[in-house]
Write an enzyme that holds these catalytic residues in place. Structure first.
Site, short mmCIF file in Angstrom:
data_model
loop_
_atom_site.label_atom_id
_atom_site.label_comp_id
_atom_site.label_asym_id
_atom_site.label_seq_id
_atom_site.Cartn_x
_atom_site.Cartn_y
_atom_site.Cartn_z
N PHE A 211 0.80 -1.23 0.00
CA PHE A 211 0.00 0.00 0.00
C PHE A 211 0.84 1.28 0.00
O PHE A 211 0.36 2.35 -0.35
CB PHE A 211 -0.97 0.01 1.19
CG PHE A 211 -0.37 0.52 2.47
CD1 PHE A 211 -0.42 1.87 2.78
CD2 PHE A 211 0.26 -0.34 3.36
CE1 PHE A 211 0.15 2.36 3.95
CE2 PHE A 211 0.82 0.13 4.52
CZ PHE A 211 0.77 1.48 4.81
N LYS A 212 2.11 1.17 0.37
CA LYS A 212 2.95 2.37 0.46
C LYS A 212 3.10 3.06 -0.90
O LYS A 212 3.39 4.24 -0.97
CB LYS A 212 4.30 2.04 1.06
CG LYS A 212 4.15 1.67 2.53
CD LYS A 212 5.45 1.57 3.27
CE LYS A 212 5.22 1.35 4.76
NZ LYS A 212 4.69 -0.01 5.05
#
Ligand SMILES: *Cc1c(COP(=O)(O)O)cnc(C)c1O
Length: 453
Positions: A110-111
């Site tokens: 998700f980063k």
């Protein structure tokens, strides 16, 4: 929009400066001066694509620093390298449970949502100031590769990422070292992650070197990262039907408290979220905080969900600011006490929508197996932590923070299935390009001096 430090001993600044600076000079974290109310916009936002929604959301936050068109272009470019047309697909598992897949970006975690955008923001900054920057950071895994992929090939930038040689997963190492990009410098340090981080700190504290090398940090506390992450909470909510929207809960695998803080901020901005569950692994400082009111640092215990292996949650101070009625003097007091003693006991901390669960390493493979049997869905070891306890009544959205394909050994041991991803498979035939250096700041400084832009 201006941004204030949680400790209020720094001047308020604008968005672009806030992005460039990361941490406030007084040691605090930046927060927007006012929180917009988007509750009346939700209906209008229903039909927007992900980049359009991101643009609408960010507009009030960037203020005068970027024009409507500039922001539009940045946001569109940031989300072109995702391999799902919806960018963040919401999968229905049945029984009131949905999974928001946040792992379709270039590094499959998700980063990428924040760091792809941050790469665009850096690029705009360089164009505006006509000054190149050299980004330096240390990583034990996901942040480093997401930062590298955010800046990959961007003119006027070089990125140096230190990591402990032999102590990150082979796939993570390949994501950093097999990019073929001339501006990317992964550095395997002959030492531990703490050694790598110490070197980074030493170099940032060396004012002369910092300025001659025009060093900039990849840090987890940049406000642009939190804001970029707010967007997918709105996105997920807008995919629900009327009935489901009446009773929505989010469950978020949590480490540094960045991802879930974004959800909580979205709630403050008018998104009707009932509860947000902090799902920790065995490094459970936040679980203990929300269940007992005691915030006490422990020793990191390496786990099967390594990106959540933290000692202190660096974004916690932002929540604290609101929990202490936006009183910077009290924030300073709590943070001082915590720094001195490693502990702070809250008398009656308002949980304000947060609940918490924890999962230790013995339970993670079991959870992967249970989720697979019950829903026919494969979760990675971080996402598995979301399934520690029964969910609330209503609709639960679990944030899937990484692709299972990044953790093939754990998945295979749990369910006998080998999760694959074409982009990871392609890495296996590429040449590894990295430097290997002794764990000294001098060696790293010399290397940076030779390769910086
Ligand atoms: C970084 C990370 C987390 C933790 O997110 P925070 O914002 O630090 O709470 C969880 N899962 C994965 C896969 C991550 O990379």
């Amino acid at each position: 929009m201006r941004y204030l430090s949680t400790r209020s001993r720094s001047q308020p600044i604008g968005f672009a400066q806030c992005v460039a600076q990361g941490l406030a000079p007084d040691g605090g974290l930046y927060l927007p001066e006012s929180i917009p109310d988007f509750s009346q916009k939700l209906e209008k936002w229903e039909t927007l694509s992900y980049p359009e929604l991101c643009h609408e959301f960010l507009l009030p936050f960037v203020g005068e620093d970027y024009s409507f068109e500039q922001l539009d272009a940045m946001v569109k470019r940031a989300y072109t390298r995702f391999n799902a047309p919806e960018i963040a697909p919401l999968k229905d598992l049945g029984q009131g449970v949905k999974v928001l897949e946040l792992f379709h970006g270039p590094t499959l975690a998700f980063k990428d949502f924040a760091l792809q955008l941050l790469g665009e923001l850096y690029e705009a900054q360089i164009t505006r100031t006509k000054t190149p920057i050299n980004v330096l950071g240390a990583t034990s895994g996901d942040t480093g590769s997401a930062a590298i992929h955010g800046l990959l090939g961007k003119p006027g930038t070089a990125i140096f990422i230190l990591y402990p040689d032999g102590r990150i997963s082979p796939l993570q190492e390949r994501q950093m070292t097999c990019t073929d990009a001339a501006n990317v410098f992964p550095i395997a340090i002959d030492g531990s992650f703490d050694d790598a981080q110490d070197i980074v700190k030493t170099l940032f504290n060396d004012a002369a070197f910092k300025s001659s090398a025009r060093l900039s940090a990849v840090n987890s506390i940049n406000i642009s990262r939190i804001l970029a992450q707010c967007v997918y909470y709105f996105w997920a909510y807008l995919r629900l039907n009327k009935e489901e929207r009446a009773n929505v809960h989010f469950v978020v695998p949590t480490g540094n408290f960045g991802n879930i803080l974004a959800g909580w901020m979205a709630r403050k901005m008018g998104l009707p979220i009932k509860t947000l569950r902090v799902a920790t692994n065995q490094n459970d400082i936040l679980y203990r905080l929300f269940t007992t009111g005691v915030y006490e640092v422990g020793k990191v215990q390496p786990s099967l969900a390594p990106s959540m292996d933290i000692q202190v949650a660096s974004n916690f101070e932002r929540f604290l600011y609101f929990a202490l009625d936006c009183d910077p003097a009290r924030v300073r007091e709590v943070m001082d006490t915590f720094k001195r003693t490693g502990k702070f006991v809250f008398e009656n901390l308002k949980s304000d929508g947060f609940t918490a669960s924890r999962m230790d390493d013995a339970q993670i493979p079991q959870a992967i197996k249970t989720v697979h049997e019950k829903y026919g869905y494969v979760v990675d070891p971080h996402t598995a932590c979301a399934f520690a306890e029964p969910f609330e009544q209503g609709t639960t959205i679990v944030l899937a923070t990484a692709s299972p394909a990044k953790f093939p050994e754990t998945i295979e041991a749990a369910i006998g299935v080998h999760p694959a991803d074409p982009s990871l498979d392609a890495l296996k035939t590429k040449q590894i390009q990295r430097a290997r250096l002794p764990a000294t700041s001098q060696a790293v400084a010399d290397y940076i001096a030779r390769h910086k832009v």
